[in-house]
Design an enzyme around this catalytic site. Structure first.
Site, mmCIF file in Angstrom:
data_model
loop_
_atom_site.group_PDB
_atom_site.id
_atom_site.type_symbol
_atom_site.label_atom_id
_atom_site.label_comp_id
_atom_site.label_asym_id
_atom_site.label_seq_id
_atom_site.Cartn_x
_atom_site.Cartn_y
_atom_site.Cartn_z
ATOM 1 N N HIS A 204 -52.658 56.796 84.274
ATOM 2 C CA HIS A 204 -51.534 55.861 84.143
ATOM 3 C C HIS A 204 -51.859 54.852 83.050
ATOM 4 O O HIS A 204 -52.879 54.160 83.138
ATOM 5 C CB HIS A 204 -51.284 55.140 85.471
ATOM 6 C CG HIS A 204 -50.864 56.053 86.578
ATOM 7 N ND1 HIS A 204 -49.542 56.299 86.884
ATOM 8 C CD2 HIS A 204 -51.593 56.785 87.454
ATOM 9 C CE1 HIS A 204 -49.472 57.139 87.909
ATOM 10 N NE2 HIS A 204 -50.706 57.454 88.273
ATOM 11 N N GLU B 239 -51.404 62.968 98.439
ATOM 12 C CA GLU B 239 -52.449 61.947 98.421
ATOM 13 C C GLU B 239 -52.434 61.237 99.768
ATOM 14 O O GLU B 239 -53.444 61.168 100.466
ATOM 15 C CB GLU B 239 -52.217 60.964 97.279
ATOM 16 C CG GLU B 239 -53.267 59.861 97.172
ATOM 17 C CD GLU B 239 -52.925 58.850 96.078
ATOM 18 O OE1 GLU B 239 -53.834 58.098 95.687
ATOM 19 O OE2 GLU B 239 -51.752 58.793 95.627
ATOM 20 N N ASP C 195 -57.226 58.482 87.008
ATOM 21 C CA ASP C 195 -56.062 57.854 87.626
ATOM 22 C C ASP C 195 -55.808 56.455 87.050
ATOM 23 O O ASP C 195 -55.040 56.293 86.107
ATOM 24 C CB ASP C 195 -56.244 57.809 89.145
ATOM 25 C CG ASP C 195 -54.946 57.618 89.909
ATOM 26 O OD1 ASP C 195 -53.868 57.611 89.278
ATOM 27 O OD2 ASP C 195 -54.999 57.494 91.148
ATOM 28 N N ASP C 196 -56.433 55.435 87.628
ATOM 29 C CA ASP C 196 -56.331 54.039 87.162
ATOM 30 C C ASP C 196 -57.755 53.493 87.091
ATOM 31 O O ASP C 196 -58.174 52.719 87.960
ATOM 32 C CB ASP C 196 -55.491 53.205 88.141
ATOM 33 C CG ASP C 196 -54.116 53.806 88.378
ATOM 34 O OD1 ASP C 196 -53.256 53.691 87.502
ATOM 35 O OD2 ASP C 196 -53.922 54.400 89.455
ATOM 36 N N HIS D 140 -46.679 63.388 91.801
ATOM 37 C CA HIS D 140 -47.678 62.974 92.777
ATOM 38 C C HIS D 140 -47.280 63.512 94.151
ATOM 39 O O HIS D 140 -46.140 63.353 94.584
ATOM 40 C CB HIS D 140 -47.743 61.452 92.871
ATOM 41 C CG HIS D 140 -48.399 60.792 91.696
ATOM 42 N ND1 HIS D 140 -48.045 61.033 90.396
ATOM 43 C CD2 HIS D 140 -49.399 59.856 91.649
ATOM 44 C CE1 HIS D 140 -48.792 60.290 89.592
ATOM 45 N NE2 HIS D 140 -49.618 59.572 90.326
ATOM 46 N N HIS E 256 -54.410 63.058 84.317
ATOM 47 C CA HIS E 256 -53.790 62.150 85.284
ATOM 48 C C HIS E 256 -54.292 60.743 85.007
ATOM 49 O O HIS E 256 -55.299 60.291 85.567
ATOM 50 C CB HIS E 256 -54.144 62.585 86.713
ATOM 51 C CG HIS E 256 -53.337 61.903 87.775
ATOM 52 N ND1 HIS E 256 -52.368 62.552 88.515
ATOM 53 C CD2 HIS E 256 -53.355 60.637 88.242
ATOM 54 C CE1 HIS E 256 -51.829 61.717 89.387
ATOM 55 N NE2 HIS E 256 -52.422 60.527 89.232
#
Length: 341
Positions: A26, A207, A285-286, A204, A24
């Site tokens: 980005h 969350e 994630d980021d 997604h 996961h």
């Protein structure tokens, strides 16, 4: 699993050094702030309210995060930019001992959803990834993502790009963006198109919205993985369903804490989900946005929940088995995960 207080520096060093995989990630969200600032300067583009004084990304809540994310992404305007970005991201992965990553790639950001332009961007990223695999030992695979808050029509265009370029490297389709917009079923057409092209599916969910969103993702879009999915912990019956069906959660603990989904890691449900038999993986994630790396994710899980090498090796194996890559690539990854003798 041990008392977190029993971890000494030697045990933490062994955990930090373990080979890691993440599912996961980005591609734009993994851009180092310095890379984006440098690119903006090269192009004489002003990025107002994107960076803090210390140079990190500036945002408050999730809505602001999305705005800053898209502002930072606006400087990425060519295939060459994305090739350079891919190299920068994979350098970060390699520095954390990541041997395999799946990155979310959006045709909306890479050519505005135009198939011809998307092919050019994709070619540039693949070339950069091949060089990184040769030089750094980290393998990248791509997952095309539509953007939820861009709407179902743009999602269909993204799915078409995915279907036309699907192969062993571009191996999945998913959805990111603002979970509070629309419903999972609004995007069923795009997911059906991707499925028919042989792409494996993730989205997604869970969350920001509760466990029902995770259930909708599994039942309405028939995904085999769920991005985040942590709110499933609030519904024991849903956890039982996830455990029985083998649906895998792409959990991003540092992201969840940074964005305020949970106040701190101690109250994050990843340990509870594992105890209920739900398959979980760990990703960043980021990472620059959330001030994390895979090394930090591993260390924090060890210090807070007492995970030992055995738990992390099991985590890596689960991640390899959940990866959307080919069987040959998976076998090679599992071989690399075997303890040295």
């Amino acid at each position: 699993m041990r008392d977190p207080r029993d971890h000494d520096e030697e045990s933490l060093h062994r955990i930090r050094a373990l080979p890691k995989l993440e599912l996961h990630l980005h591609i734009e969200g993994a851009a180092p702030p310095g890379f984006i600032r440098g690119l903006a300067q090269e192009k004489s583009i002003r990025l107002d309210r994107v960076f803090r004084e210390d140079g990190s990304y500036a945002y408050g809540d999730f809505a602001e995060f999305l705005k800053v994310y898209e502002a930072a992404t606006s400087v990425l305007t060519s295939p060459r930019d994305y090739a350079r970005l891919t190299t920068a991201v994979l350098e970060q992965c390699a520095a954390s001992g990541v041997i395999y990553a799946e990155a979310f790639l959006s045709p909306d950001f890479c050519g505005g959803g135009d198939l011809g332009a998307w092919r050019e961007y994709l070619h540039a990223m693949r070339e950069a990834a091949a060089e990184a695999e040769r030089d750094m030992g980290v393998t990248l695979r791509g997952i095309v993502t539509c953007v939820r808050h861009f709407g179902p029509d743009k999602a269909k265009a993204a799915a078409r790009c995915a279907a036309e370029t699907a192969d062993d490297w571009l191996c999945g389709f998913g959805m990111g963006g603002d979970e509070n917009r629309g419903s999972q079923r609004d995007f069923a057409y795009a997911f059906d198109m991707a499925r028919e092209a042989g792409l494996r599916l993730t989205t997604h969910a869970g969350e920001w919205r509760g466990p029902r969103e995770v259930r909708d993702a599994v039942t309405d879009l028939r995904v085999e993985r769920v991005g985040h999915g942590v709110r499933a912990a609030e519904d024991p019956a849903l956890c039982e369903m996830l455990a029985e069906t083998g649906v895998v959660l792409e959990v991003c603990p540092g992201s969840n804490v940074a964005l305020g989904v949970y106040p701190d890691l101690r109250r994050h449900p990843i340990n509870d989900l594992r105890a209920r038999g739900v398959k979980v993986t760990v990703s960043t994630d980021d990472p620059p946005f959330f001030h994390t790396t895979m090394v930090q994710e591993y260390q924090n899980l060890a210090l807070v929940f007492g995970w030992e090498e055995e738990e992390f090796r099991d985590l890596a194996k689960t991640t390899a088995e959940a990866a959307f890559c080919s069987a040959d690539t998976r076998a090679a990854l599992l071989k690399r995960l075997e303890p040295a003798t």
